[in-house]
Motif scaffolding. Sequence first.
Motif, mmCIF file in Angstrom:
data_model
loop_
_atom_site.group_PDB
_atom_site.id
_atom_site.type_symbol
_atom_site.label_atom_id
_atom_site.label_comp_id
_atom_site.label_asym_id
_atom_site.label_seq_id
_atom_site.Cartn_x
_atom_site.Cartn_y
_atom_site.Cartn_z
ATOM 1 N N ASN A 168 0.756 -1.191 0.053
ATOM 2 C CA ASN A 168 -0.171 -0.142 -0.083
ATOM 3 C C ASN A 168 0.690 1.230 -0.110
ATOM 4 O O ASN A 168 0.474 2.220 -0.742
ATOM 5 N N ILE A 169 1.907 1.254 0.824
ATOM 6 C CA ILE A 169 2.814 2.384 0.662
ATOM 7 C C ILE A 169 3.591 2.627 -0.667
ATOM 8 O O ILE A 169 3.412 3.536 -1.153
ATOM 9 N N THR A 170 3.781 1.527 -1.198
ATOM 10 C CA THR A 170 4.408 1.440 -2.598
ATOM 11 C C THR A 170 3.311 2.254 -3.487
ATOM 12 O O THR A 170 3.614 3.139 -4.418
ATOM 13 N N ARG A 171 2.157 1.770 -3.742
ATOM 14 C CA ARG A 171 1.061 2.460 -4.624
ATOM 15 C C ARG A 171 0.726 4.016 -4.053
ATOM 16 O O ARG A 171 0.488 4.845 -4.867
ATOM 17 N N GLN A 172 0.587 4.149 -2.801
ATOM 18 C CA GLN A 172 0.455 5.548 -2.305
ATOM 19 C C GLN A 172 1.618 6.568 -2.658
ATOM 20 O O GLN A 172 1.262 7.654 -3.045
ATOM 21 N N VAL A 173 2.805 6.064 -2.521
ATOM 22 C CA VAL A 173 3.910 6.981 -2.885
ATOM 23 C C VAL A 173 3.874 7.136 -4.591
ATOM 24 O O VAL A 173 4.093 8.125 -5.080
ATOM 25 N N SER A 177 -0.549 9.928 -3.090
ATOM 26 C CA SER A 177 -1.224 10.087 -2.061
ATOM 27 C C SER A 177 -0.463 10.182 -0.741
ATOM 28 O O SER A 177 -1.019 10.404 0.241
ATOM 29 N N LEU A 178 0.671 9.732 -0.832
ATOM 30 C CA LEU A 178 1.707 9.565 0.255
ATOM 31 C C LEU A 178 3.001 10.403 -0.213
ATOM 32 O O LEU A 178 3.353 10.266 -1.386
ATOM 33 N N HIS A 180 6.508 11.728 -0.892
ATOM 34 C CA HIS A 180 7.829 11.128 -1.329
ATOM 35 C C HIS A 180 8.891 11.860 -0.792
ATOM 36 O O HIS A 180 8.822 13.325 -0.542
ATOM 37 N N GLN A 185 8.863 7.815 5.347
ATOM 38 C CA GLN A 185 7.896 7.094 6.234
ATOM 39 C C GLN A 185 8.276 5.948 6.884
ATOM 40 O O GLN A 185 7.458 5.300 7.679
#
Length: 198
Positions: A168-173, A177-178, A180, A185
């Motif tokens: 999920n962090i991979t996709r969000q970055v 949405s997260l 960079h 993080q």
Amino acid sequence: MTQDQPYVHDTDAPGKALILQEGLRLFARKGLSATSIRDIAQATGLSNPALYKHFATKDQLALVLFERLYRAQLQRVSRTTGQSSTFRLKFRAFLETGFRAVDEHPEATVFVADNLRTLWPHMPDGLKSRTMLSVLRDIIQLGRSEGDVASSVDENMQLALVVGMLENITRQVFFGSLAHPALAQLDDAEHLLRKALR
């Protein structure tokens, strides 16, 4: 293999390297099923016959990319976690290697994460004998033996927790949405995961 593009090998012809580069970019941005040979030809400026010279199908290109990327990341995570002896250090190294991959190769990490379920069954048996999941399982088992990871919880649930957060962090970055870089993080993710694993 080039360091900045772990999916391109030194022996790859320039046309093949370009196909790998543009194929990965398109697969990550549009998805594997939504990307056509025509899209790849247009992105590379190569004709369809030139593409077919290197890859018989779009699926063959995806399999080559996936295997090369997975092998490169597995080598990296095995090397970094192998340099430590305790759960805390190994777990930190595992997470840091994953976050660093997101920062250095965002398209590669999202492509592997998004296509693991469909492409993994087609990987050679030699690759399946030692996986990133088995590296993580060894780390979790070490944490259980050292008392840092709860032994009363199903180990597969603990693995799913860690893998799920990383994916999920991979996709969000990747999709913005997260913030960079992903490495920013790392401390929070490690704190949350270690707390959840206890």
